[in-house]
Design a protein around this motif. Sequence first.
Motif, PDB file in Angstrom:
ATOM      1  N   VAL A   1      -1.208  71.701  38.906  1.00 51.99           N
ATOM      2  CA  VAL A   1      -0.860  70.647  38.265  1.00 51.99           C
ATOM      3  C   VAL A   1       0.094  69.859  39.469  1.00 51.99           C
ATOM      4  CG1 VAL A   1       1.162  70.018  36.655  1.00 51.99           C
ATOM      5  CG2 VAL A   1      -0.301  72.031  36.068  1.00 51.99           C
ATOM      6  N   MET A   2      -0.469  68.665  39.583  1.00 52.44           N
ATOM      7  CA  MET A   2      -0.069  67.729  40.751  1.00 52.44           C
ATOM      8  C   MET A   2       1.512  67.216  40.496  1.00 52.44           C
ATOM      9  SD  MET A   2      -2.423  67.674  42.950  1.00 52.44           S
ATOM     10  CE  MET A   2      -1.877  66.796  44.003  1.00 52.44           C
ATOM     11  N   PHE A   3       1.673  66.512  39.218  1.00 50.19           N
ATOM     12  CA  PHE A   3       2.859  66.221  38.815  1.00 50.19           C
ATOM     13  C   PHE A   3       2.868  66.105  37.176  1.00 50.19           C
ATOM     14  CE2 PHE A   3       0.228  62.644  39.987  1.00 50.19           C
ATOM     15  CZ  PHE A   3       0.356  62.100  38.727  1.00 50.19           C
ATOM     16  N   SER A   4       4.182  65.860  36.695  1.00 54.86           N
ATOM     17  CA  SER A   4       4.292  65.520  35.190  1.00 54.86           C
ATOM     18  C   SER A   4       5.674  64.720  35.440  1.00 54.86           C
ATOM     19  CB  SER A   4       4.639  66.946  34.637  1.00 54.86           C
ATOM     20  OG  SER A   4       4.878  66.676  33.385  1.00 54.86           O
ATOM     21  N   ASP A   5       5.280  63.441  35.691  1.00 54.42           N
ATOM     22  CA  ASP A   5       6.397  62.159  36.121  1.00 54.42           C
ATOM     23  C   ASP A   5       7.007  61.807  34.866  1.00 54.42           C
ATOM     24  OD1 ASP A   5       6.241  62.706  38.627  1.00 54.42           O
ATOM     25  OD2 ASP A   5       5.637  60.886  39.517  1.00 54.42           O
ATOM     26  N   PHE A   6       6.307  61.729  33.798  1.00 51.63           N
ATOM     27  CA  PHE A   6       6.920  61.287  32.580  1.00 51.63           C
ATOM     28  C   PHE A   6       8.111  61.985  32.053  1.00 51.63           C
ATOM     29  CE2 PHE A   6       4.570  64.463  30.538  1.00 51.63           C
ATOM     30  CZ  PHE A   6       5.088  64.963  29.530  1.00 51.63           C
ATOM     31  N   GLU A   7       8.172  63.182  32.458  1.00 50.15           N
ATOM     32  CA  GLU A   7       9.491  63.954  32.172  1.00 50.15           C
ATOM     33  C   GLU A   7      10.851  63.700  32.630  1.00 50.15           C
ATOM     34  OE1 GLU A   7       7.225  68.022  30.952  1.00 50.15           O
ATOM     35  OE2 GLU A   7       7.851  67.915  32.976  1.00 50.15           O
ATOM     36  N   HIS A   8      10.661  63.007  33.904  1.00 52.83           N
ATOM     37  CA  HIS A   8      11.884  62.717  34.711  1.00 52.83           C
ATOM     38  C   HIS A   8      11.737  61.400  35.383  1.00 52.83           C
ATOM     39  CE1 HIS A   8       9.545  63.705  38.376  1.00 52.83           C
ATOM     40  NE2 HIS A   8       9.263  64.800  37.527  1.00 52.83           N
ATOM     41  N   ASP A   9      10.952  60.452  34.831  1.00 55.41           N
ATOM     42  CA  ASP A   9      10.963  59.059  35.186  1.00 55.41           C
ATOM     43  C   ASP A   9      10.489  59.043  36.727  1.00 55.41           C
ATOM     44  OD1 ASP A   9      11.284  57.917  32.745  1.00 55.41           O
ATOM     45  OD2 ASP A   9      13.483  57.866  32.908  1.00 55.41           O
ATOM     46  N   GLY A  10       9.615  60.040  37.215  1.00 55.19           N
ATOM     47  CA  GLY A  10       9.041  59.931  38.460  1.00 55.19           C
ATOM     48  C   GLY A  10       8.268  58.842  38.788  1.00 55.19           C
ATOM     49  N   VAL A  11       7.858  58.662  40.391  1.00 53.78           N
ATOM     50  CA  VAL A  11       7.435  57.539  40.802  1.00 53.78           C
ATOM     51  C   VAL A  11       5.923  57.226  40.329  1.00 53.78           C
ATOM     52  CG1 VAL A  11       6.394  58.649  42.698  1.00 53.78           C
ATOM     53  CG2 VAL A  11       7.058  56.226  43.248  1.00 53.78           C
ATOM     54  N   MET A  12       5.163  58.204  39.949  1.00 54.90           N
ATOM     55  CA  MET A  12       3.730  58.001  39.317  1.00 54.90           C
ATOM     56  C   MET A  12       3.886  57.254  37.903  1.00 54.90           C
ATOM     57  SD  MET A  12       1.369  58.702  41.529  1.00 54.90           S
ATOM     58  CE  MET A  12       1.277  59.771  42.919  1.00 54.90           C
ATOM     59  N   TRP A  13       4.964  57.580  37.163  1.00 48.73           N
ATOM     60  CA  TRP A  13       5.283  56.951  35.797  1.00 48.73           C
ATOM     61  C   TRP A  13       5.910  55.503  35.759  1.00 48.73           C
ATOM     62  CZ3 TRP A  13       2.764  57.110  31.479  1.00 48.73           C
ATOM     63  CH2 TRP A  13       3.686  56.742  30.369  1.00 48.73           C
ATOM     64  N   THR A  14       6.715  55.596  36.675  1.00 41.74           N
ATOM     65  CA  THR A  14       7.668  54.263  36.811  1.00 41.74           C
ATOM     66  C   THR A  14       7.658  53.373  37.869  1.00 41.74           C
ATOM     67  OG1 THR A  14       9.713  55.362  37.916  1.00 41.74           O
ATOM     68  CG2 THR A  14       9.755  55.524  35.658  1.00 41.74           C
TER      69      THR A  14
ATOM     70  N   THR B   1      -0.426  50.800  37.800  1.00 42.31           N
ATOM     71  CA  THR B   1      -0.901  51.992  36.887  1.00 42.31           C
ATOM     72  C   THR B   1       0.253  53.051  36.815  1.00 42.31           C
ATOM     73  OG1 THR B   1      -3.420  51.662  37.930  1.00 42.31           O
ATOM     74  CG2 THR B   1      -2.489  53.977  37.158  1.00 42.31           C
ATOM     75  N   LYS B   2       0.377  53.378  35.523  1.00 45.36           N
ATOM     76  CA  LYS B   2       1.503  54.324  35.015  1.00 45.36           C
ATOM     77  C   LYS B   2       0.856  55.700  34.630  1.00 45.36           C
ATOM     78  CE  LYS B   2       4.361  51.025  35.347  1.00 45.36           C
ATOM     79  NZ  LYS B   2       5.066  50.718  36.513  1.00 45.36           N
ATOM     80  N   ILE B   3       0.926  56.767  35.461  1.00 50.65           N
ATOM     81  CA  ILE B   3       0.337  57.956  35.272  1.00 50.65           C
ATOM     82  C   ILE B   3       1.256  59.097  34.935  1.00 50.65           C
ATOM     83  CG2 ILE B   3      -1.049  59.899  36.050  1.00 50.65           C
ATOM     84  CD1 ILE B   3      -2.402  57.725  38.210  1.00 50.65           C
ATOM     85  N   ALA B   4       1.324  59.652  33.651  1.00 48.29           N
ATOM     86  CA  ALA B   4       2.376  60.567  33.113  1.00 48.29           C
ATOM     87  C   ALA B   4       2.006  61.898  33.853  1.00 48.29           C
ATOM     88  CB  ALA B   4       2.212  60.523  31.649  1.00 48.29           C
ATOM     89  N   ARG B   5       0.869  62.423  33.809  1.00 50.82           N
ATOM     90  CA  ARG B   5       0.687  63.755  34.541  1.00 50.82           C
ATOM     91  C   ARG B   5      -0.802  64.080  34.860  1.00 50.82           C
ATOM     92  NH1 ARG B   5       1.834  67.637  29.167  1.00 50.82           N
ATOM     93  NH2 ARG B   5       0.662  66.072  27.735  1.00 50.82           N
ATOM     94  N   VAL B   6      -1.110  64.793  35.639  1.00 52.37           N
ATOM     95  CA  VAL B   6      -2.247  65.319  36.256  1.00 52.37           C
ATOM     96  C   VAL B   6      -2.300  66.594  36.629  1.00 52.37           C
ATOM     97  CG1 VAL B   6      -3.934  64.675  38.408  1.00 52.37           C
ATOM     98  CG2 VAL B   6      -2.815  62.836  36.904  1.00 52.37           C
ATOM     99  N   ARG B   7      -3.561  67.230  36.210  1.00 50.10           N
ATOM    100  CA  ARG B   7      -4.041  68.557  36.708  1.00 50.10           C
ATOM    101  C   ARG B   7      -5.245  68.457  37.566  1.00 50.10           C
ATOM    102  NH1 ARG B   7      -4.122  71.548  31.957  1.00 50.10           N
ATOM    103  NH2 ARG B   7      -6.293  71.151  31.918  1.00 50.10           N
ATOM    104  N   VAL B   8      -5.384  68.793  38.581  1.00 51.65           N
ATOM    105  CA  VAL B   8      -6.871  69.090  39.376  1.00 51.65           C
ATOM    106  C   VAL B   8      -7.228  70.478  39.450  1.00 51.65           C
ATOM    107  CG1 VAL B   8      -7.629  68.461  41.729  1.00 51.65           C
ATOM    108  CG2 VAL B   8      -6.064  66.840  40.627  1.00 51.65           C
ATOM    109  N   SER B   9      -8.711  70.404  39.119  1.00 50.82           N
ATOM    110  CA  SER B   9      -9.064  71.747  39.520  1.00 50.82           C
ATOM    111  C   SER B   9     -10.123  71.561  40.826  1.00 50.82           C
ATOM    112  CB  SER B   9     -10.359  71.757  38.190  1.00 50.82           C
ATOM    113  OG  SER B   9      -9.747  72.052  37.094  1.00 50.82           O
ATOM    114  N   TRP B  10     -10.320  72.702  41.475  1.00 46.45           N
ATOM    115  CA  TRP B  10     -10.843  72.674  42.684  1.00 46.45           C
ATOM    116  C   TRP B  10     -11.733  73.969  42.903  1.00 46.45           C
ATOM    117  CZ3 TRP B  10     -10.021  76.906  45.870  1.00 46.45           C
ATOM    118  CH2 TRP B  10      -9.132  77.879  45.537  1.00 46.45           C
TER     119      TRP B  10
END
Length: 116
Positions: free
Chosen positions: A17-30, A92-101
Amino acid sequence: MKKIRNHMVGVDHGDVVMFSDFEHDGVMWTGDGARQTRAHVEFSDTFRGIPAVQVNMSMFDMSNSTNARVDVQAEDISSEGFAIVFRTWGDTKIARVRVSWQAIGELHHNDDWDLY
């Protein structure tokens, strides 16, 4: 093309899980403009050489009011691990991302000799 010399082939994989920025108004979301985040991954065992690594988004949650601008790559690959780098830009406003490898490469074998 990566050529594998022995029968000791290792395949390692996982999800981050790279980030979940919508939960705390992180930079990827805001935020606006160029943004990136990195996550370091350590393999469960050391490869004999540098493995082939593939990354892809396994979960992507973004605003429908902006364009989707995304770049995800594996960087700094070594026999012990690598970095997942996620980038976006513009409005671009991204709330959260998960990456598989997945990593595929030669493993050490008992018959390997280090002469020098």
